[in-house]
Design an enzyme around this catalytic site. Structure first.
Site, PDB file in Angstrom:
ATOM      1  N   GLY A  47      21.609   1.871 -13.938  1.00  8.64           N
ATOM      2  CA  GLY A  47      22.453   2.113 -15.098  1.00  8.64           C
ATOM      3  C   GLY A  47      23.174   0.848 -15.546  1.00  8.64           C
ATOM      4  N   GLY A  48      24.269   1.052 -16.260  1.00  6.19           N
ATOM      5  CA  GLY A  48      25.034  -0.076 -16.764  1.00  6.19           C
ATOM      6  C   GLY A  48      24.672  -0.417 -18.198  1.00  6.19           C
ATOM      7  NE  ARG A 196      21.568  -4.720 -18.845  1.00  2.42           N
ATOM      8  CZ  ARG A 196      21.627  -4.303 -17.570  1.00  2.42           C
ATOM      9  NH1 ARG A 196      20.718  -4.701 -16.691  1.00  2.42           N
ATOM     10  NH2 ARG A 196      22.589  -3.475 -17.175  1.00  2.42           N
ATOM     11  CG  HIS A 272      23.234  -3.238  -7.171  1.00  4.75           C
ATOM     12  ND1 HIS A 272      23.286  -2.280  -6.183  1.00  4.75           N
ATOM     13  CD2 HIS A 272      22.978  -2.568  -8.333  1.00  4.75           C
ATOM     14  CE1 HIS A 272      23.074  -1.081  -6.719  1.00  4.75           C
ATOM     15  NE2 HIS A 272      22.883  -1.236  -8.010  1.00  4.75           N
TER      16      HIS A 272
END
Length: 294
Positions: A47-48, A196, A272
């Site tokens: 996500g994000g 992004r 991550h």
């Protein structure tokens, strides 16, 4: 089913496809052998802000496509997939959508891989649609991790919330969030930030993020997948970055203990996105696990 752009190259446009599954328009990227007997690998992104299948896994597609018919799927609420109001918790909703996509494509069974939010959807898919799942490859999965020692919320989640709460999110806030995903900030390139950031500011993307967030708030128990870890019987490889600041490493151990057929690989000096920071090593590890003996 239709194709946005047909081709055999491994570019974003050349692999892009669209399918209708249970009334949802889902975008995915596909490459690899079209032999109906070829093993299938489905990969679900995290996500994000600005998250999508391609921004997360596009760099891995050529390597995996040598071994599998590989599908990188934009989960509902993200990328170019539909962004509906959810009628249940996100993990259940996404798992059902992916299961329907496999039916639409005539795929009876697949290896399922996911990172973070996508990892949670993979776990729910193994719970709700076990006949469709062969092996599970989970990268610091959401929902399945239970942090015993680390601060809650961790730094990465705080940065994510700050970005979403800002009336006018900035590129600097995007870079700050992305930097929490890695150990080496060199992986946060200007190109990645711009990609992004542009995707995150799209009004449809913001609407999707709000709806996904609302589902977690409305059905919080749906996120507690660790309580059902003992029911995940498919062979599972958990991978984690030792320096993960989103789902810290101590979150792996309850699942590792509870899942009947799980093993854990920890990447040192990785955050991550260990599958990005150690891409070649991750691919070799994943292929060995997915193609190894039962």
């Amino acid at each position: 089913m239709t194709s946005e752009t047909k081709g055999t190259d491994h570019t974003r446009a050349g692999t892009s496809r669209v399918a209708e599954a249970e009334g949802l328009r889902l975008r995915y990227h596909e490459a690899g052998p079209q032999d109906p007997e070829a093993p299938v690998l489905v990969m679900l992104h995290g996500g994000g802000p600005g998250a999508s299948a391609w921004s997360t896994f596009g760099h891995l597609l050529p390597g995996f496509a040598r071994h599998f018919r590989t599908l990188l799927v934009d989960q509902p609420g993200f990328g170019a997939s539909d962004k509906p109001e959810l009628d249940r918790d996100f993990y259940s909703f996404s798992a059902a959508a992916v299961a329907a996509l496999l039916d639409e494509l005539g795929i009876a069974r697949a290896h399922v891989a996911g990172t973070s939010l996508g990892g949670g959807a993979c776990v729910r898919m193994a719970l709700d649609h076990p006949d469709k799942v062969d092996r599970l490859l989970l990268m610091a999965p959401g929902g399945l991790s239970l942090n015993v020692f680390s601060a809650d919320p961790p730094e990465g989640v705080r940065r994510l919330v700050e970005f979403g709460a800002a009336p006018e999110p900035t590129r600097e806030a995007m870079r700050a969030f992305l930097t929490t995903l890695v150990h080496d900030p060199a992986h946060v390139t200007d190109e990645l930030v711009e990609e992004r950031y542009a995707d995150a500011l799209d009004p449809e993307a913001r609407r999707g993020a709000q709806r996904v967030g609302a589902a977690f708030a409305r059905w919080p128990e749906g996120a507690l997948l660790w309580r059902e870890a003992h029911r995940v019987t498919r062979p599972t490889l958990l991978t984690w970055g030792r320096e993960d600041r989103v789902n810290p490493l101590d979150g792996a151990f309850v699942a590792l203990k509870a899942m009947p057929d799980a093993r854990l690989h920890v990447f040192p000096r990785c955050g991550h996105l260990a599958f990005t920071e150690r891409a070649d090593e991750f691919r070799r590890l994943a292929v060995d696990f997915l193609t190894g003996p039962a």
